[in-house]
Enzyme design. Structure first.
Site, PDB file in Angstrom:
ATOM      1  N   LYS A 196       4.626 -26.887  -4.712  1.00  0.00           N
ATOM      2  CA  LYS A 196       5.409 -26.891  -5.951  1.00  0.00           C
ATOM      3  C   LYS A 196       6.653 -26.035  -5.776  1.00  0.00           C
ATOM      4  O   LYS A 196       6.580 -24.812  -5.715  1.00  0.00           O
ATOM      5  CB  LYS A 196       4.598 -26.359  -7.137  1.00  0.00           C
ATOM      6  N   GLU A 271       4.063 -13.034  -1.952  1.00  0.00           N
ATOM      7  CA  GLU A 271       5.349 -12.426  -1.572  1.00  0.00           C
ATOM      8  C   GLU A 271       6.112 -12.221  -2.868  1.00  0.00           C
ATOM      9  O   GLU A 271       6.552 -13.201  -3.482  1.00  0.00           O
ATOM     10  CB  GLU A 271       6.133 -13.350  -0.632  1.00  0.00           C
ATOM     11  N   CYS A 305      15.280 -11.615  -2.413  1.00  0.00           N
ATOM     12  CA  CYS A 305      14.278 -10.563  -2.622  1.00  0.00           C
ATOM     13  C   CYS A 305      14.560  -9.360  -1.736  1.00  0.00           C
ATOM     14  O   CYS A 305      14.153  -8.247  -2.042  1.00  0.00           O
ATOM     15  CB  CYS A 305      12.884 -11.121  -2.342  1.00  0.00           C
ATOM     16  N   GLU A 408      13.318  -4.598 -11.030  1.00  0.00           N
ATOM     17  CA  GLU A 408      14.094  -5.588 -10.271  1.00  0.00           C
ATOM     18  C   GLU A 408      15.050  -6.308 -11.223  1.00  0.00           C
ATOM     19  O   GLU A 408      14.641  -6.775 -12.278  1.00  0.00           O
ATOM     20  CB  GLU A 408      13.134  -6.602  -9.629  1.00  0.00           C
TER      21      GLU A 408
HETATM   22  P1  NAD Z   1       8.700 -16.939 -10.652  1.00  0.00           P
HETATM   23  O1  NAD Z   1       7.545 -16.036 -10.412  1.00  0.00           O
HETATM   24  O2  NAD Z   1       9.156 -17.141 -12.042  1.00  0.00           O
HETATM   25  O3  NAD Z   1       8.417 -18.408 -10.088  1.00  0.00           O
HETATM   26  C1  NAD Z   1       8.096 -18.643  -8.743  1.00  0.00           C
HETATM   27  C2  NAD Z   1       7.317 -19.941  -8.660  1.00  0.00           C
HETATM   28  O4  NAD Z   1       6.076 -19.774  -9.329  1.00  0.00           O
HETATM   29  C3  NAD Z   1       8.003 -21.133  -9.332  1.00  0.00           C
HETATM   30  O5  NAD Z   1       7.745 -22.296  -8.592  1.00  0.00           O
HETATM   31  C4  NAD Z   1       7.294 -21.182 -10.676  1.00  0.00           C
HETATM   32  O6  NAD Z   1       7.313 -22.466 -11.263  1.00  0.00           O
HETATM   33  C5  NAD Z   1       5.896 -20.776 -10.289  1.00  0.00           C
HETATM   34  N1  NAD Z   1       5.087 -20.224 -11.383  1.00  0.00           N
HETATM   35  C6  NAD Z   1       5.505 -19.573 -12.491  1.00  0.00           C
HETATM   36  N2  NAD Z   1       4.443 -19.252 -13.264  1.00  0.00           N
HETATM   37  C7  NAD Z   1       3.339 -19.674 -12.627  1.00  0.00           C
HETATM   38  C8  NAD Z   1       1.948 -19.631 -12.908  1.00  0.00           C
HETATM   39  N3  NAD Z   1       1.471 -19.080 -14.028  1.00  0.00           N
HETATM   40  N4  NAD Z   1       1.089 -20.166 -12.013  1.00  0.00           N
HETATM   41  C9  NAD Z   1       1.538 -20.716 -10.874  1.00  0.00           C
HETATM   42  N5  NAD Z   1       2.855 -20.822 -10.555  1.00  0.00           N
HETATM   43  C10 NAD Z   1       3.739 -20.294 -11.422  1.00  0.00           C
HETATM   44  O7  NAD Z   1       9.854 -16.387  -9.710  1.00  0.00           O
HETATM   45  P2  NAD Z   1      11.350 -16.928  -9.614  1.00  0.00           P
HETATM   46  O8  NAD Z   1      12.061 -16.447 -10.830  1.00  0.00           O
HETATM   47  O9  NAD Z   1      11.347 -18.368  -9.259  1.00  0.00           O
HETATM   48  O10 NAD Z   1      11.868 -16.140  -8.329  1.00  0.00           O
HETATM   49  C11 NAD Z   1      12.393 -14.863  -8.384  1.00  0.00           C
HETATM   50  C12 NAD Z   1      11.378 -13.842  -7.925  1.00  0.00           C
HETATM   51  O11 NAD Z   1      10.896 -14.191  -6.631  1.00  0.00           O
HETATM   52  C13 NAD Z   1      11.978 -12.459  -7.760  1.00  0.00           C
HETATM   53  O12 NAD Z   1      11.086 -11.511  -8.290  1.00  0.00           O
HETATM   54  C14 NAD Z   1      12.094 -12.278  -6.249  1.00  0.00           C
HETATM   55  O13 NAD Z   1      12.058 -10.960  -5.799  1.00  0.00           O
HETATM   56  C15 NAD Z   1      10.892 -13.043  -5.790  1.00  0.00           C
HETATM   57  N6  NAD Z   1      11.031 -13.440  -4.401  1.00  0.00           N
HETATM   58  C16 NAD Z   1      10.256 -12.812  -3.464  1.00  0.00           C
HETATM   59  C17 NAD Z   1      10.394 -13.139  -2.117  1.00  0.00           C
HETATM   60  C18 NAD Z   1       9.565 -12.465  -1.069  1.00  0.00           C
HETATM   61  O14 NAD Z   1       9.526 -12.961   0.047  1.00  0.00           O
HETATM   62  N7  NAD Z   1       8.898 -11.368  -1.365  1.00  0.00           N
HETATM   63  C19 NAD Z   1      11.310 -14.129  -1.741  1.00  0.00           C
HETATM   64  C20 NAD Z   1      12.076 -14.746  -2.719  1.00  0.00           C
HETATM   65  C21 NAD Z   1      11.926 -14.406  -4.060  1.00  0.00           C
END
Ligand code: NAD
Length: 506
Positions: A196, A271, A305, A408
């Site tokens: 997804k 992550e 990130c 963040e």
């Molecule tokens: P998010 O947590 O809102 O969403 C990430 C993914 O999870 C999306 O595909 C979303 O649809 C899905 N999701 C959301 N709620 C869910 C649930 N209840 N169950 C299952 N899936 C769900 O994050 P975002 O806003 O898309 O991305 C930004 C965040 O990602 C920032 O905090 C950033 O630091 C982090 N990030 C971390 C890394 C890493 O490698 N550590 C890399 C890139 C981004």
């Protein structure tokens, strides 16, 4: 090479990979399909604020169908010779290269990032992910130990078997790059996948699905369910027939996912977010460090990130470095993401623009001084007049305890803090709940090693930032995540070790 699985459903709708359409459908069992309910979501181009496509919004029914297909395909894909799986993934990597230009454009339109960045980083890295794991799996070896107890001899060895259907959930900031970072090792090791991508940026994953047919990845091996996190994503996490979940996204979402997955005893990699320090010492190479710190803070509009969002500067050069840094930040070219010269594009959505601007307001309320930026940026041209732009923002005058320095923001915002000595620098660097990455800029090698040892982060760069070798473990400590991806860690994550002991007695 004989394809042991049936051909993809010929009813599948054709996907154009050269136009700017943001229309996206699920990819299940080798076919593009709509949601059973007919539900869709709008796909918005953040540079213009305009709807440019419609995204199939999946839920339980689509996840069930995808898991059924993935389970069926698993019995064949997992038994296929690794070299056969590998050659298909290498072909997919080649197809990404062939389509570099159209994929880079699609990524730029979907995310608002500069096209030059998508072309130089996002898309080549997606191909590298596939190529790396397609090759790595051919050289992955298992351990064997010969041992003796009294007069008895035995040989113990380890089988590493694919675990079944892997659920991969990825974010919007580096869409195809992070999507393939999970899908490639899962497939290379013989798992099948229900993926997804973020609903905010689903287009390049959709195009990859079309390319996977050309690469002869059999139907059912690689499935994509699009949609909201709390519907499609939650259904993947809770599905009893998905034993492996890898998630990249926000820390709050990660907590929620862990709470669902833990009682089901799923294998889980998380992550999560970061609040990464960039530590600048007086003996650094000044100009190199100014550019390195600027890139670390503002690459992809600060939406990586690993971005260094807290810049810690040795007090003796604080003023000089601050002046040079602010000058450099003000010279960043903010513009239409589709223009070649643009260095700062749009942030990913209206909601995110509001979140970032709100965080800047919090910094003001906390007593921070805005040295540059601090507001929405004017539209760079008429096409982008209703897009979501934020000026690169530099804030000073705040201590390590305030929200601005602990939470963040994930946007083009960096804070500056002075430190007095190495111990003080370490205290400030570690004054956060996160522990993803840090970069250290100094010519004192002994100090650099000492800091690498003491700073709490899963990834430390010395005199560089975002230099990535795909073989090294990738991930964070504290609230930045659980588990590691990359290299052998990923190959282990997606396989189940089974220890076998064979008596060598006559
Ligand atoms: P998010 O947590 O809102 O969403 C990430 C993914 O999870 C999306 O595909 C979303 O649809 C899905 N999701 C959301 N709620 C869910 C649930 N209840 N169950 C299952 N899936 C769900 O994050 P975002 O806003 O898309 O991305 C930004 C965040 O990602 C920032 O905090 C950033 O630091 C982090 N990030 C971390 C890394 C890493 O490698 N550590 C890399 C890139 C981004």
């Amino acid at each position: 090479m004989v394809n042991p699985l049936p051909n993809a459903n010929v009813q599948s709708e054709a996907v154009s990979i050269s136009s700017d359409t943001g229309d996206v459908q699920h990819f299940i069992d080798g076919a593009f399909v709509s949601s059973a309910s007919g539900a869709t979501m709008e796909n918005i181009d953040p540079a213009t604020g305009q709807v440019y496509g419609s995204i199939a919004a999946g839920a339980q029914a689509e996840v069930d169908r995808a898991v059924e297909a993935a389970n069926r395909a698993f019995s064949i894909w997992s038994k296929m010779a690794p070299a056969d799986r590998s050659s298909r993934l290498l072909r997919l990597a080649d197809l990404i290269d062939t389509n570099l230009e159209s994929l880079a454009r699609a990524e730029s339109v979907d995310t608002g990032k500069p096209i030059a960045l998508a072309r130089a980083v996002d898309i080549p890295r997606a191909a590298s992910n596939l190529r790396y794991f397609a090759n790595a799996v051919l050289h992955h070896h298992s351990e064997a130990y010969e041992h003796q107890q009294g007069a008895s001899r035995a040989l113990s060895y380890t089988l590493r078997q694919p675990r079944g259907v892997a659920g991969t959930i990825s974010p919007w900031n580096l869409p195809l790059y992070l999507f393939t970072w999970k899908v490639a090792p899962a497939l290379a090791t013989g798992n099948t996948v229900v993926a997804k991508p973020s609903e905010v940026t689903p287009v390049t994953a959709h195009r990859l699905a079309a390319l996977s047919l050309e690469a002869d990845i059999p139907p059912g091996v690689f499935n994509i369910v699009h949609g909201r996190g709390d519907e499609a994503g939650a259904a993947i996490v809770a599905h009893p027939q998905i034993p492996t979940i890898t998630f990249t996204g926000g820390t709050a979402t990660g907590k929620h996912i862990a709470a669902t997955a833990a009682p089901m005893f799923k294998r889980l990699a998380l992550e999560l977010g970061g609040k990464n320090p960039t530590l600048v010492f007086a003996d650094c190479d000044f100009e190199t460090t100014v550019s390195g710190a600027t890139r670390a803070a503002f690459a992809n509009q600060g939406q990586i990130c690993l971005c260094g969002s807290r810049l810690l500067i040795e007090r003796s050069i604080f003023e000089k470095f601050t002046d040079a840094f602010v000058d450099r930040v003000q010279s960043l070219r903010q513009g239409d993401p589709l223009e070649e010269s643009t260095q700062q594009g749009a942030v990913v959505s209206l909601a995110h623009q509001r979140k970032v601007l709100n965080a800047i307001d919090v910094a003001r309320q906390e007593g921070g001084t805005i040295l540059c930026g601090g507001e929405a940026a004017p539209a760079p041209n008429d096409r982008c007049r209703t897009g979501y732009f934020v000026k690169p923002t530099v804030i000073t005058g705040l201590d390590e305890h305030c929200r601005t320095n602990r939470e963040e923001i994930f946007g083009p915002v960096v804070t500056l803090m002075p430190f007095d000595d190495t111990d003080h620098a370490i205290r400030l660097a570690n004054a956060t709940d996160y522990g993803l990455a840090a970069s250290i800029w100094t010519n004192n090698l002994k100090r650099a090693h000492h800091l690498a040892d003491r700073v709490q982060a899963g990834i430390i760069w010395i005199n560089c930032w975002l230099v990535r070798d795909l073989r090294v473990p990738f991930g964070g400590m504290k609230q930045s995540g659980v588990g590691r991806e990359g290299g052998a860690e990923a190959l282990h994550f997606f396989t189940e070790p089974k220890s076998v002991c064979l008596s060598l007695d006559e």
